[in-house]
Design an enzyme around this catalytic site. Structure first.
Site, short mmCIF file in Angstrom:
data_model
loop_
_atom_site.label_atom_id
_atom_site.label_comp_id
_atom_site.label_asym_id
_atom_site.label_seq_id
_atom_site.Cartn_x
_atom_site.Cartn_y
_atom_site.Cartn_z
N ASP A 1 -4.88 7.35 9.73
CA ASP A 1 -4.72 5.83 10.34
C ASP A 1 -3.26 5.51 11.16
O ASP A 1 -3.18 4.51 11.77
CB ASP A 1 -4.90 4.66 9.27
N SER B 1 0.85 -1.23 0.08
CA SER B 1 -0.12 0.19 0.01
C SER B 1 1.11 1.13 0.10
O SER B 1 0.34 2.26 -0.29
CB SER B 1 -0.95 0.10 1.14
N HIS C 1 0.10 5.20 6.95
CA HIS C 1 0.36 5.54 5.73
C HIS C 1 0.54 7.06 5.48
O HIS C 1 -0.01 7.81 6.17
CB HIS C 1 -0.96 5.21 4.69
#
Length: 228
Positions: free
Chosen positions: A199, A46, A202
């Site tokens: 979060d 990701s 990231h």
């Protein structure tokens, strides 16, 4: 006869113009301006894929623009898959290179850490990825991940050793932790939060820009080697 000479002369002039035009096209095609951009495949998870960001703010897009600003024409192929582990990368590295690649970035291991995967398993998977790249004669920049301390010092030491040892074994370039640029030049690690999404995992667009700035010089070395 005069009419035939005129027709012959017209045909000859036409052929000469066509030949000159073809020669010009071939000359331009051989010039640097017509050269195809280098193809840089970014294999990752990701962090590479650009989770939570518009496409133009993701890692590969920002890296491509940064390279262009350095005068390098490079197509950065986004081969990042959110949630991917080293096992996932191993399973699709052949697919990622199927359309050809002049060089490759490998940024995997973060999800192995989140799942507590045995470091020996992660090592085997990364080793297989680098072996495949070598078989296809694709130079690699291996970008490390650093283990947190919550699995204990033995796990951390075993995991952190994977990247430098594999880089030496395969003779590939090695870059420090993907996220290291987020704390570089800051007083403490808490400042890293300013460059992360909500979060806490990231990077946001500004964080990606810092990562690109930090990794950029190593990527330049990689693509310049690939272009030789």
């Amino acid at each position: 006869m005069p009419r035939l000479r005129r027709q012959y002369g017209a045909v000859r002039r036409f052929c000469n113009r066509k030949a000159a035009a073809l020669a010009a096209v071939l000359l331009l095609a051989a010039s640097p301006g017509w050269a195809e951009p280098l193809r840089l495949v970014a294999l990752g998870d990701s962090l590479t894929q650009g989770y939570g960001l518009p496409p133009e703010d993701g890692f590969t897009a920002q890296l491509e623009r940064w390279l262009a600003a350095q005068g390098r024409e490079v197509q950065v192929v986004n081969a990042g898959v959110s949630g991917d582990t080293t096992a996932g990368g191993r399973s699709r590295v052949g697919w990622a290179l199927a359309d050809g690649a002049d060089a490759m970035l490998v940024t995997l291991g973060g999800n192995d850490l989140l799942r507590g995967v045995d470091p020996s398993v992660s090592r085997d998977n990364l080793d297989a990825i680098l072996t495949e790249a070598a078989a296809q004669e694709v130079p690699v920049l291996l970008i490390a991940m650093e283990a947190p301390g919550n699995y204990g010092p033995d796990y951390r030491a075993a995991f952190d050793a994977i990247y430098p040892e594999l880089a030496e074994t395969h003779g590939v370039a090695l870059a420090e932790s993907f996220l290291a640029p987020l704390v570089e030049g800051t007083a403490d690690g808490a400042a890293m939060r300013d460059f992360l999404q909500e979060d806490g995992l990231h990077p946001n667009a500004e964080g990606v820009a810092r990562i690109v700035e930090g990794l950029g010089p190593r990527v330049l070395e990689l693509i310049d080697t690939a272009a030789e």
